[in-house]
Structure formats: structure tokens, C-alpha cells
Design an enzyme around this catalytic site. Structure first.
Site, PDB file in Angstrom:
ATOM      1  N   GLY B  46       0.840  -1.190   0.000  1.00 48.34           N
ATOM      2  CA  GLY B  46       0.000   0.000   0.000  1.00 48.34           C
ATOM      3  C   GLY B  46       0.878   1.243   0.000  1.00 48.34           C
ATOM      4  O   GLY B  46       1.750   1.394   0.847  1.00 48.34           O
ATOM      5  N   VAL B  71      -0.662  -3.512  10.306  1.00 48.21           N
ATOM      6  CA  VAL B  71       0.525  -2.800   9.846  1.00 48.21           C
ATOM      7  C   VAL B  71       0.208  -1.317   9.645  1.00 48.21           C
ATOM      8  O   VAL B  71       0.971  -0.450  10.064  1.00 48.21           O
ATOM      9  CB  VAL B  71       1.056  -3.427   8.536  1.00 48.21           C
ATOM     10  N   GLY B  72      -0.942  -1.065   9.031  1.00 46.02           N
ATOM     11  CA  GLY B  72      -1.364   0.340   8.901  1.00 46.02           C
ATOM     12  C   GLY B  72      -0.597   1.107   7.847  1.00 46.02           C
ATOM     13  O   GLY B  72      -0.222   2.256   8.051  1.00 46.02           O
ATOM     14  N   LEU B  73      -0.391   0.461   6.714  1.00 50.25           N
ATOM     15  CA  LEU B  73       0.145   1.159   5.538  1.00 50.25           C
ATOM     16  C   LEU B  73       1.511   1.808   5.728  1.00 50.25           C
ATOM     17  O   LEU B  73       1.784   2.869   5.174  1.00 50.25           O
ATOM     18  CB  LEU B  73      -0.858   2.222   5.057  1.00 50.25           C
ATOM     19  N   ASN B  99      -0.477  -0.789  -5.096  1.00 41.41           N
ATOM     20  CA  ASN B  99      -1.676  -0.693  -4.277  1.00 41.41           C
ATOM     21  C   ASN B  99      -1.729   0.738  -3.732  1.00 41.41           C
ATOM     22  O   ASN B  99      -0.899   1.146  -2.940  1.00 41.41           O
ATOM     23  CB  ASN B  99      -1.545  -1.743  -3.157  1.00 41.41           C
ATOM     24  N   CYS B 130      -8.598  -0.789   3.442  1.00 42.71           N
ATOM     25  CA  CYS B 130      -7.649  -1.112   4.499  1.00 42.71           C
ATOM     26  C   CYS B 130      -8.284  -0.883   5.862  1.00 42.71           C
ATOM     27  O   CYS B 130      -8.694   0.226   6.179  1.00 42.71           O
ATOM     28  CB  CYS B 130      -6.388  -0.273   4.384  1.00 42.71           C
ATOM     29  N   LYS B 165      -9.941  -2.484  -5.065  1.00 40.85           N
ATOM     30  CA  LYS B 165      -9.926  -3.585  -4.104  1.00 40.85           C
ATOM     31  C   LYS B 165     -11.003  -3.369  -3.050  1.00 40.85           C
ATOM     32  O   LYS B 165     -11.011  -2.354  -2.352  1.00 40.85           O
ATOM     33  CB  LYS B 165      -8.552  -3.658  -3.437  1.00 40.85           C
ATOM     34  N   THR B 266      -1.017 -14.206   2.571  1.00 50.26           N
ATOM     35  CA  THR B 266      -0.435 -14.786   3.784  1.00 50.26           C
ATOM     36  C   THR B 266       0.388 -16.049   3.521  1.00 50.26           C
ATOM     37  O   THR B 266       1.368 -16.302   4.223  1.00 50.26           O
ATOM     38  CB  THR B 266      -1.582 -15.072   4.768  1.00 50.26           C
TER      39      THR B 266
HETATM   40  C1  LIG Z   1       0.655  -8.247   6.721  1.00 53.09           C
HETATM   41  C2  LIG Z   1      -0.355  -7.855   5.701  1.00 53.09           C
HETATM   42  C3  LIG Z   1      -0.296  -6.595   5.098  1.00 53.09           C
HETATM   43  C4  LIG Z   1      -1.231  -6.209   4.156  1.00 53.09           C
HETATM   44  N1  LIG Z   1      -1.149  -4.974   3.566  1.00 53.09           N
HETATM   45  C5  LIG Z   1      -2.041  -4.633   2.615  1.00 53.09           C
HETATM   46  C6  LIG Z   1      -1.939  -3.401   1.935  1.00 53.09           C
HETATM   47  O1  LIG Z   1      -1.029  -2.611   2.172  1.00 53.09           O
HETATM   48  N2  LIG Z   1      -2.884  -3.072   1.005  1.00 53.09           N
HETATM   49  C7  LIG Z   1      -3.909  -3.927   0.707  1.00 53.09           C
HETATM   50  O2  LIG Z   1      -4.739  -3.620  -0.135  1.00 53.09           O
HETATM   51  N3  LIG Z   1      -4.013  -5.131   1.317  1.00 53.09           N
HETATM   52  C8  LIG Z   1      -3.106  -5.493   2.262  1.00 53.09           C
HETATM   53  N4  LIG Z   1      -3.227  -6.712   2.872  1.00 53.09           N
HETATM   54  C9  LIG Z   1      -4.329  -7.607   2.500  1.00 53.09           C
HETATM   55  C10 LIG Z   1      -3.874  -8.666   1.466  1.00 53.09           C
HETATM   56  O3  LIG Z   1      -3.438  -8.043   0.295  1.00 53.09           O
HETATM   57  C11 LIG Z   1      -5.019  -9.632   1.156  1.00 53.09           C
HETATM   58  O4  LIG Z   1      -6.118  -8.889   0.660  1.00 53.09           O
HETATM   59  C12 LIG Z   1      -5.483 -10.401   2.355  1.00 53.09           C
HETATM   60  O5  LIG Z   1      -4.407 -10.719   3.187  1.00 53.09           O
HETATM   61  C13 LIG Z   1      -6.237 -11.684   2.012  1.00 53.09           C
HETATM   62  O6  LIG Z   1      -5.431 -12.591   1.313  1.00 53.09           O
HETATM   63  P1  LIG Z   1      -4.608 -13.804   2.031  1.00 53.09           P
HETATM   64  O7  LIG Z   1      -5.563 -14.500   2.933  1.00 53.09           O
HETATM   65  O8  LIG Z   1      -4.077 -14.620   0.914  1.00 53.09           O
HETATM   66  O9  LIG Z   1      -3.522 -13.129   2.812  1.00 53.09           O
HETATM   67  C14 LIG Z   1      -2.274  -7.106   3.820  1.00 53.09           C
HETATM   68  C15 LIG Z   1      -2.333  -8.361   4.408  1.00 53.09           C
HETATM   69  C16 LIG Z   1      -1.393  -8.750   5.337  1.00 53.09           C
HETATM   70  C17 LIG Z   1      -1.493 -10.120   5.941  1.00 53.09           C
END
Ligand SMILES: Cc1cc2nc3c(=O)[nH]c(=O)nc-3n(C[C@H](O)[C@H](O)[C@H](O)COP(=O)(O)O)c2cc1C
Ligand SMILES: Cc1cc2nc3c(=O)[nH]c(=O)nc-3n(C[C@H](O)[C@H](O)[C@H](O)COP(=O)(O)OP(=O)(O)OC[C@H]3O[C@@H](n4cnc5c(N)ncnc54)[C@H](O)[C@@H]3O)c2cc1C
Ligand SMILES: Cc1cc2nc3c(=O)[nH]c(=O)nc-3n(C[C@H](O)[C@H](O)[C@H](O)COP(=O)(O)OP(=O)(O)OC[C@H]3O[C@@H](n4cnc5c(N)ncnc54)[C@H](O)[C@@H]3O)c2cc1C
Ligand SMILES: Cc1cc2nc3c(=O)[nH]c(=O)nc-3n(C[C@H](O)[C@H](O)[C@H](O)COP(=O)(O)O)c2cc1C
Ligand code: FES
Ligand code: FES
Lengths: 258, 301, 301, 258
Positions: B46, B71-73, B99, B130, B165, B266
């Protein structure tokens, strides 16, 4: 050149030290990559219903001749409990070697301090320093005699001092209360420590008072271990940094609030 | 050899397997483990208008078959991305998709327009979902009017493939998807994380510094699949599915539910080399089932 | 011995551990395993105006740390409950609470008024959140006006403790809770199942006959906890928490998040004797932490 | 009187029949409850990340003298795979005995038919009938010789016929194609069968043609196994019924669409 790998390592031995501690001796099928003292592995815990993520564990010792490494582990929750049941001949999946390392300068007078299982990374550090001709002194602290692990291993590389909270071995009290700190001969140039955060913070205060360096090895919660998730951050003078890539070892002054 | 190529608007992916934002760094973290140019695409972290430190530690909690993150971007901001990171990754032979995140519509627009000028970037993913930032973020993604507003504004500023998204933390995800489709999105991706919480009973405190965080991993897969299915039935634009994908079978489930491509998040933490295995697994599946083209899987259900 | 007693309006529970609707039959199925009168309460199956056959088989899919169900309110109807089941259970020394379901407001009202006359039943749980029926069910629980309408109507017909069970499939659960509180609910319970889906990739078909179903089990716990926390912060009435509780620590998490009592659902399938273990575990925890009264845990976070 | 229990049973033996099949021999620490032929257990699969629910398995045999019972299992997915690795001396958690049972009438001429691992419940049924003086005939079908399990065990209780699809053992073909059905001496009064649904449906058709009874044992997906979740239903003449309590054994005519 690939530095990190994901690999299944053969369990050569699972040495049970006690109900609470064990040492996994693992062999790589290929020559080990270069491993620095202070680095860690991310280990997969198979067949454990409540362990979803890998678990970070420090590299306790390394032997390039046999392509083996050791992990010294304390049983805390389900993941480490399950690992403690590993049998010789099984395979464990590791992502390694991860993280930075302790700094080593030729003219260092090094004081290595470990609390409980926090001594894990200090054995390889001691060996490494020894190989470089650096004299090390090791101070190990624990709640009781049974928490002082493998002291003889450390004695190979220097003098070992011990504190236990219940006075069952060595001096009574916390590591920070050991007489070494008040000895007129105290001439260490750097403390290297790993253990509970309050212990490391207390050691950092001592280092500050004495005007010496102090490197601490943090055990922040990790997901990926390779700098991808940004979950393991610690606040530093330069903002949030990933402990899995910029740590786990930090000079304490770099950390905010230390 | 079956065809693995899929299309998201003008974006041609060599295969439907991409990595999810925030879960794959800028790709570089994984280069030791496999050749990342084998991926269909890489969604980078992000990225916001200016540098962000993110939330305080602890930011992560393990949960049954999943994890919470807060994490909070944390990121260095779009300018640093353009000057420091883009030059390093631009010649890697896969699609990098940024993103785009923000607290205000202006911030989204600023970031998007700056990215519009980068030759080798052909798409952005608008993160209106987010859950881990106080302002903006999920707020945009949980109401139709604000989702429309931000999508329309960015659409004007960004002229390549625009993926929006979606947040799963809504009553009616299909409605949200239709809203952003109407506002000019070229594709939708879902799901972002489900808002969750974990408590340390011994300390009687929340585990995350932010109390709540975003749930990801296999635990959310059934919800994610359902939403992808609902959205794919509703919209005409391509859907990119994600949420708990750990292996090829999971990825195929999403395609059967209507996804044109998938993102793996993940799972990369548990096996940093999982993505090539998923790509191979999809190919094996197609061969085993005598299917010539991965596109034939899309939306079978 | 610490106090385990808690109160939900006029309902005094000997301890906060109850069993969730649809997961504990009428209690009788578990009598071989433990003395069910040790429970704080038993929420019986979703009960409708007339007999329902529920959905076609398959109705269940295992998922990571959870399961999907699509039972669809199979039950013999309220009259059969009153004539056949009530006499068998009424003298068991715990609270039986009927989960009242329906397709129309009239049906909810009819069921509730019939139950109002049963001496030994002191509460009902209004199920406005079942994801597995075509009409009514979740529809009532995903929009404030309809949740208010059904709660108000039932409130007029039912004069004992009225618990309203909320759906997690909404954007803003606190808003829903406030709505039903305003409409006369004495307590809210949450969460019902999250709408999910599972696909058999080999057969390329959904696993459930209904395509989508309700997700329960530990997978949903982080979401459930977050919602309980949000709702408990918003309303003044007691909150009954559930979603993935497998052991005492899980139950305590819900109480810390603001629940006055909890319900255990899916865990009963895996260990039919889990509930007494949870009760004992809570007691042990209180002793270990030198807490005299379980009420002190409620809403600490 | 408690009829169903949840109990940890000792693994006395895990008899590996092949890569695909194994028999768990389990001992209860207390006298076994009464177990009827056709009943099943719900077994917990420990330490298996992707196995959340218990797994239903038929009771293959029972020995009240040693308080042991047997389960005959086919490796299908992760749960049964994990169970196949169980070692002697471990404990497995069972909820049992569950479900109804096959009907047994004194003057029955019983034809027991099992497909693959579907023969599991038929051994205890055969023994039970034998004890009551009922003559049994057993027909076992499988894809190949290696799918014909423990035929000698069944021979203790009556004649055993075999079909294999590849003709590697017994007659070639499906059980329904066995010559026994066309023999002029066919005088069975009831078929008892367990196996793949198409096989059981075909046998039900034969039974209908011949005007004899036919009991089938269903393997519906289960969550609780004790009638609490209503997930395991089958459509019957009286509406949806739980296979874990009103089944798994049904007279086929009671089932809709059979
Ligand atoms: C540690 C972490 C950081 C993430 N950071 C972002 C992000 O910056 N922007 C975003 O759109 N999604 C973020 N996501 C969400 C993932 O892109 C994804 O939508 C979500 O984890 C579901 O997919 P998964 O179950 O395969 O992880 C983050 C997820 C995780 C676990
Ligand atoms: C860089 C690093 C090196 C480490 N080296 C060692 C070592 O050499 N020997 C050793 O015994 N332990 C070491 N630890 C700690 C070890 O990772 C945890 O004890 C282990 O993860 C606990 O797992 P569990 O499943 O047994 O316990 P859980 O039940 O999961 O948790 C018990 C406690 O462990 C901590 N923990 C859980 N998961 C993680 C995680 N992913 N990252 C960090 N902490 C976690 C939490 O604070 C939790 O309260 C190290 C940690 C880090 C970050
Ligand atoms: C009453 C009954 C008696 C049975 N007796 C035996 C027996 O004696 N020996 C034997 O080998 N098998 C028996 N089965 C089938 C056995 O339960 C499944 O093979 C087993 O659950 C598969 O688990 P898994 O984790 O290995 O496979 P999974 O990977 O979970 O699934 C593989 C397949 O097994 C089926 N299955 C999975 N879970 C269940 C469940 N909870 N209930 C029913 N089916 C399921 C599904 O159709 C799935 O496609 C019986 C089933 C029932 C209902
Ligand atoms: C098989 C099954 C049937 C259910 N039937 C009902 C029902 O009839 N009425 C209802 O309000 N909730 C029903 N539920 C939802 C549960 O009561 C509970 O809200 C949900 O399962 C979450 O709790 P858990 O994770 O502890 O199971 C059912 C859940 C399951 C798994
Ligand atoms: S653990 Fe993922 S960045 Fe450090
Ligand atoms: S498996 Fe739960 S009712 Fe049969």
C-alpha cells in the site's frame, strides 16, 4: 547469489535438556550458506493444529564441516511443544539464515549475557569471536539451576559466570546484580545480550552508565521473517524498522525508549 | 501444454497467479527463493502520498488458520517508490501493480496520477478497504457513495488499468462492486482482510496495539470465495480473487467461483516459494482434467 | 470459590457457559456425556411456525478451522416443540431458551407468543440472522428497519427476556445492536454464522446443495470477538458472545471483550463433553488470577 | 444408563494392509458398552492441520473379552492418512457407539455385500449372525485384488465370493455382475450392503426385482455424529432423517429416490 533458502533439514539429534528445553541438531543436504552469529531461522511446525505461522528461532551453533546447525529451544506454547517431540530422522522445513548479526570488532572485550533460553544465539557468537581471537566472558542468568543451559559449552570459549534467582547455582539474583558489574576490573567494551526485554533494558542502562556499547537481540513477533509483512517492527531513531531484516540485533541506543 | 494466460482489461498476465499487496514486499524479498518473473503479477505494498510509519508494535496476532495484522500502511510514500524502488524493479518481466492508498480523495488522486506516468507500470489497485488506518482506508470501501467518489476521481487521473480492491466488511459486496464498476473500475479485486480482534487472556489486554486488525489466511477462505462468487455474478468486469489461498486447489476454487486471476497473500509467509508451486499445480490440474485453457475454469459455478 | 453467576436481564445463569442454537439439539443428545444441568443455559434449535424439512443434503463442508452448514432451520415447528419436547426438558435444572425463527414477522410473532405461555421457559432468542433460508432469516438481520420491525413486533407479544441474535454479515454491527436495543431487546447475542462457500475442485461443483452456507468454528473467532467488543461498547443491554469458542480461554476472551455470557456451538461436535471443561476452566482461571467474581471479567477491554 | 461415551482408547495394533488400507485395533480401559453391528465411531484426528472435525468410521469387529474393537480404514484424505500413521501405544479419542444397526431376524438367509472398504461393518455383522446361528454368505467386490481385504476373516462365518474389476481375483466385474445373482439356487431373504452409493443403488434394484429386503449403510458427511447438528440427513419417506442416529443403516425402500 542466493543467500536465504527454504530447505528441509534432517534431524540428526533432538537433545532433550529438560522438560522445558531441548536442542535440535539439523543437517542440510547441501553445503550450508554463510551464517552469521545472531541470525535466526523460521521453522515450520508440522501437524500442530494451532500453529499456523513458522516460528523464529536463533541459530545456536553452526558446523560447516558437517553442514549442521543447532537450535536451542524453550517449550512455551503449542508450537515449541510440538517441536520438542521431533524425532531423529525426521525432517524440518527451515527458511534461513535470516536477520542481521552481532557486530564484531577485533579489539573488542566482549561480555555476552543471556537470560534463560536467551543464551541461544550467544554460543555461536562466542565461537565466532574465539575464532577471531577475541576473548569472551559469558554471564548466564536463570530462575533456577535448571534454567542454566549448557554452561560447559560456553566455557570452551571463555569464562562463564552464573546467576540464579533462587541461588541454586552461581550468584543469587538477576544477571544485572552480578558482582562482575561492580568489580574494579570491569573493562568490557561491549555487552551482547539476549533474553527477556526487562533484562535487556536493565543491561542497556548499565551500558549507558558505563559508557560502553550494548547490542540486544529482540524477539519480536514475526509472521514472514524476511521483511515482507512489516509485522515485526521496533521503533528506532529512524522510525519503524523490521526486526527480521534490520534486526534482530540492535545497538540499544538506536532503539526508541531504551 | 494448456494455456495459462488470462486478461484483466489491457493487462495480459502470463498466468493467473499474482501476489497480494502487503504480503510480498516489492518482490525483492523473495528473489532468493524463486524467479519472481514467473508470476502473473506482483501487487506491491500500500503506497500513500507521503511516508507513513504505520501503527505501533504489536501489529500481528496468530489466529486459528490465520493471522491478524495491523501494519497500517507503513510505506515510504509514492515519491520514494518512484525514485528508489521503481528503477530497481521496472525491468523484471512481470506486472508490478501498485496498491494505492490514502486518507483523502486528493491523496488517492495524487498518488494515482504520479503512477500514471511510469512507463512500465500498467495498472494500479485502489485500496479502499484497508481496515488498519484511522482515516480513509476502509471508510471509503464500506459505503457506496464514497467508493464511487474515490473511484471516479482516480479514474479521471489514471488512464491505464484501474483495479479497485473491495472490503469484505460490508453487508452487500455485490452492490459495492457494481458501484465501482459504474464509477469506471476496469476490474475489482477482493477480499481485503476481515476486521477482527485477538485478546491475551493472561494479560487481559488486546494483542494488537490498535485493538482490531485485519484477518487473513485460510480461515477467511470460505467468506472470500462466497464474495468472489457473488461479485462475479453481478459485474461484467474481471474479478481478481483472494483470501486464504495456500495451494493450487484453493486458487482453482476462486477461478471456478468467477475469478479471472488470484492473489496469494499470507501463504507467502509460510512458504516463500509457494507461488511457483501454485502455478505448477494449476497446470497439472488442467492437464489431469484435459482442459486446454485456464480461462475455461472461470466462473464455472 | 469464585462466583460464576451472571445475569441477562431477569435470567439468572448459574454460570456464563451456554450452548448455541443448532449445535446442541435439545440437550438430550448430550446427556450420555455429562449432566447438562451444569450449563448456564441451553439454546435449542431454530424453531419456526410450522414444520420445516430444511435444505437438501449436502449441508456441511469442513473448512480450515471451521465448517460451513446449510441446515436451513429443519425443525418440527413450535407446536411440536410445545407438545413433544417441552414436557421432556422442562424440569431439567437449567435455562432452555428457544431460538425463534421465521420467514415473516407474523411467523416470528406467532412462535414467540406461543412460547410466552410456557411456565418453565423464561427467554427466547430471536434469530434474525440465519443465512440458510431463502426468505426472512438473515434478511431481517441485515437492515436496521426490518430488524427493528421484527423486534418491536415480537416485543409486544413476548413478555419475558427477549434476546436478539445478530448477523455478522453487516457493515456496522453496532448500529444493528443499537437498533434492536431501541426496539425493546433485553439482550443481544452474536455472532451467527458468516456467509461462506466451499467448492469441490475435482467435481467443479459447490459442496453445499445451497451453494453458500454459514461459517462457524475457531476460524471466525477473531471476527466474532471484534463484533462483540464493538457491540458491547455501543449498547447498554447485556451481550452474549459466541463464535469459535473451543475452550475456557476463548470464552474468557469474549467476556473480556464485553460479553456477559457465552454460547458454545461447533465445539460440541468435536468434544461433546467440552462445556463442563469450559466451566471448570473459567473457575480455574478466576482462582489463578485471584478474581472473586466472573462478572469482573466483563468488558475489561 | 449411558450408552454413548467419549473415551481415549489404547492402540493395541495398527495393522497396515497396504498403502491404502489399515486396521486399527483399539482397547478401552473399561468394559465396552453394548455395540451393535452397523454402528460406528467418531474418531478424533490429532495433529492434523486440515482435519477439524472427527471422522466417522464403522466398527469392523468387537471383542468384549479383551474390551477391544477394530476399525478398517481406507486412506482417502489428510485425516485418514494421519490415522494410518498411528503407532501402537498411542491413544485415540472415540465417541461411540453411534447410530442404529443392521436388522437381524432368526430365519434370515443373509447375503452380505461390501465394496472395497465398505466391507468394514460386515465382519462384525457376520460374526453376530453366526453367533445367532444364522448362515451368512459374503460377496466382496473391489477394483483389484489389493482391494479385497481380509477375505479369510469373513470365511470364518460363511462362504465368501469375490469379484474384481480387473479379474485379478474371483469373478471379473462388479459385485452386481456376480453369478450368484443368476444362480437358480438364489434364495437369500435379505441383502446387507455397504460401499459406494452407485453399488448400493444397483443392489437395491436387484433386491427390488427379486422381491427381497436390502439394507444399505450410508456414508453421509457428518459433523457431530450424535444427532445434534442435522448435517447428515438423507431424504426418506418421512422427510429428512439424520444418518448418524436413524442410520447409517436403512432399508433401501425407506430412502427417497432409491
Ligand atoms: C501483513 C499484511 C499486510 C497487508 N497490507 C495490505 C496493503 O497494504 N494493502 C492492501 O490492499 N491489502 C493489504 N493486505 C491484505 C492482502 O493483500 C489480502 O487482501 C489479504 O491478506 C487476504 O489474502 P490472504 O488471505 O491470501 O492473505 C495485507 C495483508 C497482510 C497479511
Ligand atoms: C528472532 C527470534 C529468535 C528467537 N530465538 C529463540 C530461540 O533461540 N529459542 C527459543 O526458545 N525461542 C526463541 N524465540 C522465541 C520463539 O520464537 C517463541 O518462543 C515461539 O515462537 C513460541 O511459539 P509457541 O507456538 O511455542 O508459543 P505460542 O503459544 O505461539 O506463544 C507463546 C508466546 O511466544 C511468543 N510468540 C509466538 N509466536 C511468535 C512469533 N511468531 N514470533 C515471536 N514470538 C512469538 C508470544 O509472545 C507468545 O505469548 C525467538 C524469537 C525471535 C523473534
Ligand atoms: C457412518 C460412516 C461410516 C464410515 N465407515 C468407514 C470405514 O469403516 N472405513 C473407512 O475407511 N471409511 C469409512 N467412512 C468414510 C470416512 O468417514 C471418510 O473416508 C473419512 O471421513 C475421510 O476423511 P479424510 O480426512 O481422510 O478425507 P477428506 O480429505 O476429509 O475427504 C475425502 C472424502 O471423504 C469424505 N468425507 C470427509 N469428511 C467426512 C465426514 N465427516 N463424514 C463423511 N464423509 C466424509 C468426503 O466425501 C471427501 O470427499 C465412513 C463414513 C460414515 C459416514
Ligand atoms: C450446524 C449448525 C446449525 C445451526 N443452527 C442455528 C439455528 O438454528 N439458529 C441460530 O440462531 N443459529 C444456528 N447456528 C449458529 C450457531 O448458533 C452459532 O451462532 C455459530 O455456529 C457460531 O458459534 P460457533 O462458532 O461456536 O459454532 C447453527 C450453527 C451450526 C454449526
Ligand atoms: S516478520 Fe515479516 S517483516 Fe519481519
Ligand atoms: S452428524 Fe450431526 S446430526 Fe448427524
Amino acid at each position: 547469489m542466493k543467500k536465504k533458502l527454504i530447505q528441509d533439514l534432517l534431524v540428526v539429534e533432538n537433545k532433550i535438556l529438560s522438560e522445558k528445553y531441548f536442542i535440535l541438531h539439523l543437517q542440510s543436504p547441501t553445503p550450508l550458506p554463510e551464517i552469521l552469529p545472531g541470525q535466526f531461522v523460521q521453522i515450520e511446525v508440522k501437524d500442530s493444529k494451532n500453529t499456523f505461522l513458522r516460528r523464529p528461532l536463533s541459530i545456536h551453533d553452526v558446523d560447516y564441516k558437517t553442514n549442521t546447525l543447532k537450535l536451542m529451544v524453550q517449550v512455551l506454547g503449542e508450537g515449541t511443544k510440538k517441536l520438542s517431540l521431533t524425532k531423529q530422522g525426521e525432517y524440518l522445513s527451515l527458511v534461513y539464515p535470516l536477520g542481521n548479526s552481532f557486530s564484531i570488532n577485533d579489539n573488542e572485550k566482549a561480555l555476552l549475557i543471556g537470560g534463560g533460553c536467551g543464551i541461544a544465539p550467544l554460543l555461536y557468537l562466542a565461537r565466532h569471536m574465539n575464532d577471531k581471537g577475541i576473548k569472551v566472558t559469558v554471564l548466564i542468568g536463570g530462575a533456577s539451576q535448571s534454567d542454566i543451559l549448557e554452561a560447559d559449552e560456553y566455557r570452551k570459549y571463555g569464562e562463564v559466570y552464573i546467576t540464579t534467582f533462587d541461588a541454586s547455582l552461581g550468584e543469587k539474583g538477576l544477571v544485572t546484580q552480578h558482582s562482575i558489574f561492580n568489580a574494579p576490573t570491569f573493562d568490557f567494551t561491549r555487552i551482547y545480550c539476549c533474553g527477556p526485554e526487562p533484562m535487556m533494558k536493565a543491561l542497556a542502562r548499565i551500558a549507558r552508565e558505563k559508557g560502553i556499547d550494548c547490542e540486544v537481540s529482540l524477539e519480536n513477533m514475526m509472521a514472514c521473517g524476511i521483511g515482507a509483512c512489516l509485522c515485526c517492527v521496533v521503533e528506532t531513531q529512524d522510525g519503524n524498522k523490521c526486526t527480521c531484516t534490520e534486526g534482530p540485533v540492535y545497538e540499544f541506543k538506536y532503539l526508541k525508549g531504551w | 501444454m494448456p494455456n495459462l494466460e488470462v486478461k484483466i482489461k489491457d493487462l495480459i498476465l502470463k498466468n493467473p497467479v499474482m501476489t497480494a499487496s502487503g504480503c510480498f514486499g516489492y518482490g525483492e524479498e523473495f528473489m532468493d527463493f524463486f524467479d519472481i518473473s514467473c508470476l502473473g503479477g506482483i501487487f506491491v505494498k500500500g503506497t500513500t502520498g507521503s511516508k507513513r510509519e504505520g501503527n505501533a508494535y504489536p501489529r500481528m496476532a496468530e489466529t486459528p488458520s490465520g493471522m491478524l495484522n495491523a501494519v497500517g500502511l507503513q510505506n515510504k510514500g509514492v515519491d520514494a517508490f518512484i525514485s528508489d524502488i521503481y528503477p530497481r524493479i521496472k525491468d523484471i518481466d512481470t506486472h508490478f501493480i501498485v496498491n494505492v492508498s490514502g486518507s483523502t480523495i486528493d491523496e488517492y488522486v495524487t498518488v494515482a496520477s504520479k503512477l500514471n506516468d511510469l512507463d512500465k507500470l500498467n495498472a494500479i489497485e485502489l485500496n479502499i478497504s484497508c481496515p488498519n488506518v484511522k482515516e480513509g482506508g476502509m471508510a471509503f470501501g464500506t459505503s457506496c457513495p464514497s467508493a464511487i467518489a474515490v473511484t471516479e476521481a482516480v479514474r479521471k487521473a489514471y488512464h491505464k488499468t484501474l483495479i479497485v480492491k473491495l472490503s469484505p466488511n460490508v453487508t452487500n459486496i455485490a452492490e459495492m462492486a457494481l458501484a465501482v464498476e459504474g464509477a469506471g473500475a476496469d476490474a475489482v479485486s477482493l477480499i481485503n482482510t476481515l476486521l477482527g480482534m485477538a485478546i491475551d487472556v493472561e494479560r487481559r489486554k488486546p494483542i494488537l496495539s490498535t485493538i482490531t486488525g485485519g484477518l487473513s489466511g485460510p480461515a477467511v477462505k470460505p467468506v472470500a470465495l462466497r464474495m468472489v462468487w457473488q461479485v462475479a455474478k453481478a459485474v461484467k468486469i474481471p474479478v481478481i480473487g483472494m483470501g486464504g489461498i495456500m495451494n493450487a486447489a484453493d486458487a482453482i476454487e476462486f477461478m471456478l467461483a468467477g475469478a479471472t486471476a488470484v492473489q496469494v497473500g499470507t501463504a507467502n509467509f509460510i512458504d516463500p516459494a509457494v507461488c511457483p508451486k501454485i502455478i505448477d499445480g494449476i497446470e497439472d490440474y488442467l492437464i489431469r482434467h484435459r482442459i486446454n485453457d485456464v480461462n475455461e475454469l472461470i466462473g464455472v459455478i
